[in-house]
Design a protein around this motif. Structure first.
Motif: not given
Length: 297
Positions: A173-176, A214-225, A247-254
């Protein structure tokens, strides 16, 4: 200039103008009008390890020149099945709560390191298929503390040592994917000791003031290397109860995450289903709850 030449030029101009208009009309007749639209079938299906099979969304895309109607776009009459080498799961559609297809036996959980197949048969007989292999499980190496105090002086934001996170990496896994979610944007005092009726409030900054979306979306998302990172203060939108998600995604989900969250546009080369567009992917995840205390107003 004599009158004959003037009349000649006038007639020539009329001829050229008529020719241009006729050419434009003919070319317009050959091209489809902007309102012509051919809908496509969109699949959003992500299996989460150790969770039930649910939230399988099948939609019909809608034209850009009309208001988007989410409920009208949902396809509720398809035949949807997911299977492994050992078992087949026939899904049914649920309208209430979280609309989408799900497997009624919620005690059946998605397994790790297992290949799942998807087949969707539409009412007209068209089929959409996909395949995903679920990732391994992981675990926390450094667990975030349960209580986090937002700084009193927001002009001097120090690093959050109490919310530094680290987790066991997965081979290959390269990204999370990291998410910081506010679990309750209304309640605040009920989580205190002693409990009170104090309400939650937003964390207002110059760039988000007045931005309701901005406030109605309760989750902030990003990806990590990387498998370790400090959490910055600016990811928080509310105070109160929060959850850190990795999350530890497969290639499809990432690939789908990059399109949906980062690019906000669809790339057909990154689709992971055949016969339609969209994703059939999977991920494992870890999570931890904590409480973010208010700063002084």
């Amino acid at each position: 200039m004599n009158m004959n030449k003037v009349n000649y030029l006038k007639n020539l101009f009329k001829y050229i103008l008529s020719f241009v208009v006729l050419a434009f009309l003919l070319s317009s007749c050959e091209d489809p009008v902007p309102s012509d639209y051919i809908p496509e079938t969109l699949i959003e299906a992500v299996l989460i390890v150790d969770e039930p099979i649910e939230n399988i969304i099948i939609m019909r895309t809608q034209p850009l020149n009309k208001a988007f109607d989410y409920n009208a776009s949902l396809i509720d009459d398809a035949e949807v099945k997911i299977w492994t080498e050992e078992k087949e799961y026939n899904l049914i559609f649920r309208k209430e709560d979280k609309p989408g297809y799900f497997y009624p036996d919620t005690s059946e959980k998605v397994k790790s390191e297992t290949t799942y197949f998807l087949e969707v048969t539409l009412k007209d007989g068209a089929k959409i298929t996909g395949k995903t292999t679920t990732p391994k499980r992981s675990h926390w190496v450094y667990l975030p503390q349960g209580d986090v105090y937002y700084p009193k002086d927001t002009l001097k934001l120090a690093p959050i040592d109490s919310l530094r996170i680290e987790f066991a990496p997965l081979e290959g896994k390269v990204f999370y994917i990291l998410g910081i979610a506010c679990i309750d944007s209304l309640g605040y005092g009920e989580y205190l000791t002693p409990a009170s009726d104090e309400k939650n409030r937003r964390i207002i900054r110059p760039w988000n003031e007045g931005n309701e979306r901005f406030f109605s979306d309760l989750t902030t998302w990003t990806f990590l290397p990387t498998n370790k990172t400090p959490i910055v203060w600016t990811v928080f939108k509310w105070f109160g109860k929060h959850r850190a998600l990795v999350y530890f995604p497969d290639e499809n989900y990432f690939n789908w995450f990059l399109q949906y969250v980062v690019k906000a546009s669809y790339d057909p080369l990154l689709s992971s289903v055949e016969g339609g567009i969209g994703v059939f992917g999977s991920a494992s995840k870890i999570s931890h709850d904590f409480f973010l205390y208010k700063n002084q107003k």
